[in-house]
Design a protein around this motif. Sequence first.
Motif, PDB file in Angstrom:
ATOM      1  N   GLU A  78       5.812  -3.098  -0.977  1.00 26.99           N
ATOM      2  CA  GLU A  78       6.014  -2.859   0.457  1.00 26.99           C
ATOM      3  C   GLU A  78       4.672  -2.850   1.197  1.00 26.99           C
ATOM      4  O   GLU A  78       4.540  -3.443   2.267  1.00 26.99           O
ATOM      5  N   ILE A  79       3.704  -2.173   0.636  1.00 29.29           N
ATOM      6  CA  ILE A  79       2.385  -2.090   1.259  1.00 29.29           C
ATOM      7  C   ILE A  79       1.742  -3.468   1.352  1.00 29.29           C
ATOM      8  O   ILE A  79       1.190  -3.836   2.390  1.00 29.29           O
ATOM      9  N   LEU A  80       1.831  -4.242   0.289  1.00 28.95           N
ATOM     10  CA  LEU A  80       1.201  -5.563   0.300  1.00 28.95           C
ATOM     11  C   LEU A  80       1.837  -6.507   1.312  1.00 28.95           C
ATOM     12  O   LEU A  80       1.177  -7.411   1.816  1.00 28.95           O
ATOM     13  N   ARG A  81       3.113  -6.308   1.626  1.00 35.18           N
ATOM     14  CA  ARG A  81       3.755  -7.139   2.664  1.00 35.18           C
ATOM     15  C   ARG A  81       3.027  -7.007   4.004  1.00 35.18           C
ATOM     16  O   ARG A  81       2.980  -7.942   4.785  1.00 35.18           O
ATOM     17  N   LYS A  82       2.455  -5.837   4.263  1.00 36.19           N
ATOM     18  CA  LYS A  82       1.707  -5.622   5.509  1.00 36.19           C
ATOM     19  C   LYS A  82       0.457  -6.508   5.565  1.00 36.19           C
ATOM     20  O   LYS A  82      -0.087  -6.750   6.626  1.00 36.19           O
ATOM     21  N   TYR A  83       0.032  -6.982   4.401  1.00 34.42           N
ATOM     22  CA  TYR A  83      -1.153  -7.844   4.302  1.00 34.42           C
ATOM     23  C   TYR A  83      -0.747  -9.300   4.045  1.00 34.42           C
ATOM     24  O   TYR A  83      -1.516 -10.107   3.546  1.00 34.42           O
ATOM     25  N   ASP A  84       0.509  -9.616   4.376  1.00 32.50           N
ATOM     26  CA  ASP A  84       1.072 -10.962   4.217  1.00 32.50           C
ATOM     27  C   ASP A  84       1.110 -11.434   2.756  1.00 32.50           C
ATOM     28  O   ASP A  84       0.937 -12.612   2.469  1.00 32.50           O
ATOM     29  N   VAL A  85       1.307 -10.492   1.846  1.00 30.31           N
ATOM     30  CA  VAL A  85       1.446 -10.823   0.431  1.00 30.31           C
ATOM     31  C   VAL A  85       2.892 -10.555   0.039  1.00 30.31           C
ATOM     32  O   VAL A  85       3.341  -9.411   0.081  1.00 30.31           O
ATOM     33  N   GLU A  86       3.616 -11.598  -0.310  1.00 26.46           N
ATOM     34  CA  GLU A  86       5.002 -11.458  -0.749  1.00 26.46           C
ATOM     35  C   GLU A  86       5.058 -11.427  -2.262  1.00 26.46           C
ATOM     36  O   GLU A  86       4.521 -12.307  -2.922  1.00 26.46           O
TER      37      GLU A  86
END
Length: 78
Positions: free
Chosen positions: A69-77
């Motif tokens: 979830e946190i990495l999604r904020k950095y455009d990492v899926e």
Amino acid sequence: MSNREKYLNAFVKALEVTPGEAPALVYGQSKAWDSVGHMSLVAALEDTFDVMLEMDDIVDLSSFEKGKEILRKYDVEI
């Protein structure tokens, strides 16, 4: 290698756990994921995905799922 594989490998290497153990990990509920392990994991995730996590995200990183979830904020899926 997919982002999912990279993510799993970051947990495995930083926390010295097996790939089967990693998805169930929760910060503070495992000897592997203590405060030192936490900082190793943060460094591994930042290096792997070429991001710099904000302090709030470092504190919020409390489980395998929360990390995705946190990495999604950095455009990492994952």
